[in-house]
Design a protein around this motif. Structure first.
Motif, PDB file in Angstrom:
ATOM      1  N   VAL A  32      56.452  90.163  23.835  1.00 52.20           N
ATOM      2  CA  VAL A  32      55.783  89.418  24.505  1.00 52.20           C
ATOM      3  C   VAL A  32      55.449  89.646  25.906  1.00 52.20           C
ATOM      4  CG1 VAL A  32      56.402  87.221  25.935  1.00 52.20           C
ATOM      5  CG2 VAL A  32      57.146  87.262  23.390  1.00 52.20           C
ATOM      6  N   ALA A  33      56.143  90.439  26.727  1.00 49.78           N
ATOM      7  CA  ALA A  33      55.831  91.205  27.755  1.00 49.78           C
ATOM      8  C   ALA A  33      54.660  92.026  27.610  1.00 49.78           C
ATOM      9  CB  ALA A  33      56.994  91.930  28.322  1.00 49.78           C
ATOM     10  N   LEU A  78      51.292  89.879  27.188  1.00 48.35           N
ATOM     11  CA  LEU A  78      50.853  89.412  28.624  1.00 48.35           C
ATOM     12  C   LEU A  78      50.375  90.376  29.379  1.00 48.35           C
ATOM     13  CD1 LEU A  78      54.100  87.037  29.623  1.00 48.35           C
ATOM     14  CD2 LEU A  78      51.628  86.351  28.728  1.00 48.35           C
ATOM     15  N   ILE A  79      50.947  91.644  29.498  1.00 50.18           N
ATOM     16  CA  ILE A  79      50.235  92.623  30.105  1.00 50.18           C
ATOM     17  C   ILE A  79      48.832  93.236  29.607  1.00 50.18           C
ATOM     18  CG2 ILE A  79      50.732  94.920  30.885  1.00 50.18           C
ATOM     19  CD1 ILE A  79      53.527  94.311  31.239  1.00 50.18           C
ATOM     20  N   ARG A 133      46.956  91.288  28.059  1.00 42.85           N
ATOM     21  CA  ARG A 133      45.861  90.377  28.251  1.00 42.85           C
ATOM     22  C   ARG A 133      45.443  90.385  29.609  1.00 42.85           C
ATOM     23  NH1 ARG A 133      42.231  86.629  26.326  1.00 42.85           N
ATOM     24  NH2 ARG A 133      42.165  84.659  27.419  1.00 42.85           N
ATOM     25  N   LEU A 134      46.327  90.600  30.512  1.00 44.94           N
ATOM     26  CA  LEU A 134      45.944  90.829  31.912  1.00 44.94           C
ATOM     27  C   LEU A 134      44.980  92.294  32.029  1.00 44.94           C
ATOM     28  CD1 LEU A 134      49.417  90.294  33.837  1.00 44.94           C
ATOM     29  CD2 LEU A 134      47.254  89.116  34.192  1.00 44.94           C
ATOM     30  N   PHE A 135      45.438  93.050  31.367  1.00 45.59           N
ATOM     31  CA  PHE A 135      44.732  94.365  31.182  1.00 45.59           C
ATOM     32  C   PHE A 135      43.199  94.191  31.075  1.00 45.59           C
ATOM     33  CE2 PHE A 135      43.097  98.435  29.647  1.00 45.59           C
ATOM     34  CZ  PHE A 135      43.318  99.313  30.647  1.00 45.59           C
ATOM     35  N   ILE A 164      41.596  91.083  30.911  1.00 43.56           N
ATOM     36  CA  ILE A 164      40.727  90.276  32.106  1.00 43.56           C
ATOM     37  C   ILE A 164      40.680  90.721  33.470  1.00 43.56           C
ATOM     38  CG2 ILE A 164      41.092  88.136  30.689  1.00 43.56           C
ATOM     39  CD1 ILE A 164      43.040  87.116  32.806  1.00 43.56           C
ATOM     40  N   GLN A 165      41.630  91.630  33.585  1.00 41.73           N
ATOM     41  CA  GLN A 165      41.388  92.185  35.059  1.00 41.73           C
ATOM     42  C   GLN A 165      40.706  93.375  35.229  1.00 41.73           C
ATOM     43  OE1 GLN A 165      45.644  92.242  36.537  1.00 41.73           O
ATOM     44  NE2 GLN A 165      44.763  90.701  37.920  1.00 41.73           N
TER      45      GLN A 165
END
Lengths: 470, 612
Positions: free
Chosen positions: B16-17, B20-21, B23-25, B27-28
């Protein structure tokens, strides 16, 4: 160590709350008028509570008092529906002078405590229906009351207790079935019922194959057949169009598929019965249950759900794009996070969050401020910090000799995990917008206090055990 | 590590972590979409429009300048209840206009959001001043200064072209260059030199909050960009001459083109009737009026109308004959009121006979050129008739006819010069002979030349055998022109054959009345004008009057072509107009003896002869 984690997370939250409000309330980070100042006061209050829990209270009282606490909180939960103040459409807040607090926050602690008490009793076996039901009742009661308060987000956190049950011996298939149900639900809406059926058939037959040891056969027979079936609707449509018939008027491929399944299933079940392969029967049953789920989802979604609920789900699944309506929050939040880039814009330099594009930016959407100002590095660090915290709790819980402490530890870990996943998932568009705070970081006194108490009870229990052991 | 339930749960936590990471990668770091959205969200780019480049004439006079006008902008979301009556009175609009506009804004409110839209365009300064004094009464409205065009000379409406707001299809055709609300040159020099004239837009960046309140300047204005003014352009036009040319052409349909032979620079280019400069500044408002004008003022006859050149074309045939060796300056041919072939006759006017080459130009004998043209086609030097025809076509094209000359003027058209393929198709292969196409000898029939072609022919003869591609933009410090405009282009006729033709043209003008010369009317004492008349048949009425001339005979300074639709004989309208233009250019004024002629031309009105 855990206290240090708690402190670091609080500091991160506190700084970012200041960052998210500093333009509209340009005061010192300690100024008690501002949210950051208030949060600091709450931190001191939490610390006092924490010290009391660690050094004053006898850790044994939790086990013995868990039932009265649970009942008291349950009463509060029900009472708040009638007596509470209405905040943003949900009645879940008590207002006591200048302080507001949410019984739902406390309920997580009381539920955890009672759960730990019940499950640690001698002779408790989760596989026994009576025990399972009592546990389920303990979890479901507050959950349903909270749904009744229209706080769906907080209620969802209780799903996390399933992990605790799993750890304590509940069959993994329950988790698996739950996961499958969610998958089918999403697939039915996002793709089509037919796709969902294909996946369902694939998974059930694969599980059956794994169980009966015919994996090779599955790859040779079932997989090609399923791939072929996947193309059937397209082929049929072309055939019908070529024949000059309107595909709209023809039998839908999904119904043909179901028909074939219904015809062949009795034979499979019959053979399974003769070979005494109970799993195959179960697989067939879950296939049927899955088919029903797919169609009830379709029906529920289109006929039962209200418009705004349907919209939220549609936006989340990317079926509809609506940047100014329901999707506004998510869109703005993703823009803010996305604009952070690798290293972020620097503390207090965010343009999106400081100028108020993201709603609820110091509470539920605090992660946006982190994402924008600290970038990928900062936000990943925060996530890893949480992962570390949860890992520490689980590891410590496992080392405990007393089941009560262990189970309680898992409860704490699950709650933090659910909050983490739902909250961050929501800000980056993986989850629907359901307002729940990010533990220790979001602005909000009752949330901070509740999580602090929850964590510190575990620390107290665990250190008490160490004392006892040495 | 044992895969017990604790570890399974920890693995789940790790997955899960990781999700999340990851996905952050995305969009960021990977997806740029959100970064772009963010700057749109919080930054307001206030566009600073550059001043458009100024156009000078060849003597430094300003042909096209700039003046300030104001657009009234409105931000619909910021508008509060206001005194509409006062508003309408101040800005001089009626209520209906305001109501329709606001109905539109309501309809598109989602799309408009917090943006400002233009309510009124190009409000005069006085009106704007009145508005500015009372602007506090109308929250949500503001003025924005814009430069619009100003024309100190009434010269060269068609030539200069107009500037107007870009529409969606224009934006699409120039991806990334324009935004709605920008202005661009649409015709003439404005369009041809758009890239130089437009300059670069600048912007100042402000930060705003989610309620669209401007908070502060972004980075204290460090990232702002200054507007870069457009480059000034020096045209080859002589503003005074252009103006005079327009006066001469008033109430006549046709064109007047003047070129400086030694450079190829266009001194004057008149298409009549044309667009008045008064209309140009606010072309949008007059657009329909211009379009519905039956004389099509938008149609630039000087570079677009394919006319038969008439007798002017004899010069070309004569030169080809000389080059081909089927004609010598001393060749004499008879003429008995025309050229007779079989039962047919191509008529001519009364003059003495036989004539030599110079005399044939001076008196414009039709029969002479029928002989010349037949000889070109039938000499056998280039094979059969079809092959000779193609050779002839090649010669003619080397003068610039039948193709685009390559001037820097947009919308130039090629005209038409026939070849054997054309006649094969029209009759059938072998179904035509020299006498079938005999009218080409005198510039009639299947032949189309623009006045620019004719002026270029005149410049070629003035130069004794070469031309520079005609152009309207001069080299200046800021704007350089294509080197091709500085190269001599030779025709396929040797330069040694030109002087005899020049002599003929000299005699056509300067032999005095009674000599039989066709262009005595163009004679100006001391200017040594050389010219050739033409009278081209026009099936829609009276003949077209054509005249080309240059002066002086040695070191020519100006070459002119005048083409007047339904102007009758070349000497009737075209020759006076062209010669007056030359006289004005070389002498600065019209001599007293020619004042009556000037008066006749200026007052002449041929419009009723033209059936639009």
């Amino acid at each position: 160590m855990l206290v240090l984690c708690w402190f670091i997370l609080f500091m991160i939250g506190w700084m970012n709350i200041y960052a998210s409000i500093h333009s509209s309330e340009p005061s010192s980070i300690f100024s008690p008028e501002g949210r950051s100042g208030k949060q600091f006061i709450w931190m001191l209050v939490s610390l006092v509570f924490g010290i009391v829990i660690l050094f004053v209270l006898n850790p044994h009282i939790y086990e013995s008092l868990s039932l009265p606490i649970y009942i008291a909180v349950a009463c509060l939960l029900v009472a708040v529906i009638f007596l509470g103040t209405e905040v943003k459409g949900s009645r879940s807040w008590f207002e006591l002078g200048p302080v507001r607090f949410q019984p739902a926050e406390v309920s997580k602690i009381s539920t955890s405590l009672l759960l730990a008490t019940v499950m640690s009793q001698f002779g408790f076996k989760i596989s026994r229906p009576k025990d399972f039901l009592s546990v389920a009742a303990i979890i479901l009661f507050p959950m349903l009351v909270i749904v009744g308060q229209s706080e769906t987000g907080s209620a969802l956190v209780y799903v996390g207790f399933a992990f605790v049950l799993y750890r304590e011996g509940m069959s993994g298939w329950v988790l698996f079935l739950g996961f499958m149900a969610i998958l089918l639900f999403v697939l039915t809406l996002a793709a089509s019922p037919y796709t969902a059926l294909m996946v369902l058939a694939g998974v059930t037959s694969f599980c059956d194959a794994v169980y009966t040891g015919k994996i090779k056969g599955w790859f040779v027979k079932y997989l090609p057949a399923l791939v072929f079936l996947g193309f059937v609707p397209v082929i049929l449509e072309n055939v019908w169009e070529a024949a000059g018939w309107n595909p709209e008027n023809m039998v839908k491929p999904a119904y043909i598929f179901i028909g074939v399944v219904l015809l062949t299933l009795p034979f499979i079940v019959f053979r399974a019965y003769r070979t005494r392969s109970g799993f195959t029967v179960l697989a067939a049953a879950s296939l049927l249950a899955g088919v029903m789920l797919v169609y009830s989802t379709d029906f529920l979604f289109n006929n039962v759900l209200q418009d705004h609920q349907r919209k939220r789900i549609e936006v989340l699944l990317g079926l509809k794009d609506d940047p100014s309506g329901v999707g506004y929050n998510v869109n703005q939040s993703m823009i803010a996070i996305g604009s952070g880039g690798l290293f972020g814009k620097g503390y207090l330099q965010g343009t999106q969050t400081t100028y108020g594009f993201v709603p609820e930016q110091s509470t539920d959407f605090i992660f946006c401020t982190i994402g924008e100002e600290w970038g990928f590095v900062g936000s990943a660090a925060v996530i890893l910090m949480f992962v570390f915290l949860i890992w520490r709790i689980i590891t410590k819980a496992e080392r405990c000799k007393e089941a009560f402490t262990r189970i309680y530890g898992y409860c704490v870990a699950s709650c933090i995990f659910m909050h983490l996943f739902i909250n961050i998932g929501m800000t980056i568009g993986l989850m629907p917008v359901i307002g729940i705070p990010l533990p220790f970081i979001s602005y909000g006194g009752s949330s901070l206090l509740a999580f602090t108490i929850m964590l510190f009870i575990f620390i107290a229990l665990e250190s008490n055990e160490k004392k006892f052991a040495s | 590590m044992i895969l017990d339930r604790r570890n399974k749960l920890l693995i789940g936590l790790g997955i899960v972590a990781a999700i999340l990471i990851a996905r952050l990668f995305v969009i960021q770091i990977i997806d740029n979409k959100y970064k772009i959205d963010a700057s749109n969200n919080s930054m307001v780019y206030n566009t600073i429009y550059p001043t458009r480049g100024i156009m000078h004439d060849r003597n430094g006079n300003i042909l096209v300048g700039n003046k300030v006008a104001y657009d009234i902008l409105v931000t619909p979301r910021e508008v509060e209840a206001f005194d509409t009556t006062a508003f309408c009175r101040i800005l001089g609009v009626d209520r209906d206009f305001l109501e329709t506009k606001f109905a539109e804004y309501r309809k598109y409110r989602r799309k408009i959001g917090y943006q400002s839209v233009i309510l009124l365009k190009q409000v005069p300064t006085e009106t704007y001043m009145r508005f500015a004094e009372t602007a506090y009464m109308f929250p949500g409205f503001r003025g924005q200064a814009r430069n619009i065009r100003e024309y100190p000379f009434n010269a060269g409406g068609n030539l200069l072209g107009y500037v107007s707001e870009v529409d969606q299809s224009y934006i699409n055709r120039h991806p990334g260059e324009y935004k709605s609300g920008d202005y661009a040159g649409m015709t003439g020099i404005e369009a041809a030199r758009e890239a130089d004239l437009r300059g670069e837009k600048g912007y100042s960046i402000y930060l705003r909050d989610s309620r669209n309140k401007i908070m502060t300047r972004y980075n204290d204005g460090e990232m702002d960009k200054e507007a870069v003014p457009g480059k000034d352009i020096t045209t080859t036009i002589d503003a005074n001459l252009q103006h005079y040319g327009q006066e001469l052409m008033k109430n006549k349909v046709g064109s007047l083109v003047a070129i400086e032979p030694s450079t190829g620079e266009i001194l004057t280019l008149v298409s009549s009737p044309g667009i008045d400069v008064d209309i140009l500044a606010d072309f949008g408002a007059h657009y329909n009026e211009v379009l519905s004008n039956p004389y099509k003022p938008m149609f630039n006859r000087a570079v677009q109308a394919p006319y038969p050149p008439g007798s002017v074309f004899k010069l070309v045939n004569g030169l080809i004959g000389l080059q081909e060796g089927v004609l010598t300056p001393a060749s004499r041919y008879p003429c008995s009121m025309g050229y007779h072939f079989g039962k047919n006759k191509l008529g001519c006017h009364a003059h003495r006979s036989p004539l030599d080459l110079e005399e044939s130009i001076m008196m414009s004998c039709n029969a002479y050129y029928c002989y010349v043209f037949r000889n070109i086609l039938e000499s056998g030097r280039n094979g059969n008739i079809a092959e000779s025809m193609d050779k002839w076509n090649e010669y003619v094209k080397s003068f610039g006819f039948g193709r685009k000359l390559g001037s820097d003027f947009p919308a130039e058209l090629p005209g038409f010069i026939p070849d054997s393929k054309y006649y094969d198709k029209r009759y059938r292969k072998g179904g035509w002979k020299a006498t079938t196409v005999i009218s080409l000898s005198i510039g009639q029939g299947e032949i189309g030349c623009t006045p620019l072609h004719l002026a270029n022919l005149c410049a070629t003869i003035a130069n004794r055998g070469y031309y520079y591609i005609p152009h309207i933009v001069k080299d200046s410090k800021l704007v350089s022109i294509d080197p091709k405009y500085k190269e001599k282009v030779y025709t396929m006729v040797d330069t040694s054959y030109f002087p005899v033709v020049v002599e003929g043209m000299y005699r056509a003008v300067n032999s005095g009345y009674g000599s039989g010369a066709t262009a005595s009317v163009a004679e100006v004492k001391g200017l040594d004008i050389c010219g050739k008349t033409g009278t081209a048949q026009n099936p829609r009425g009276d003949d077209n009057s054509v005249f080309i001339c240059f002066a002086p005979k040695d070191n020519p300074k100006i070459a002119v072509a005048a083409y007047i639709e339904h102007g009758s004989f070349g000497a009737r309208w075209a020759a006076p107009i062209a010669s007056l233009l030359i006289e004005k250019y070389l002498n600065g004024e019209i001599c007293p003896e020619r004042k009556p002629l000037e008066k006749r031309v200026l007052e002449g009105d041929l419009m009723d002869k033209v059936k639009p």
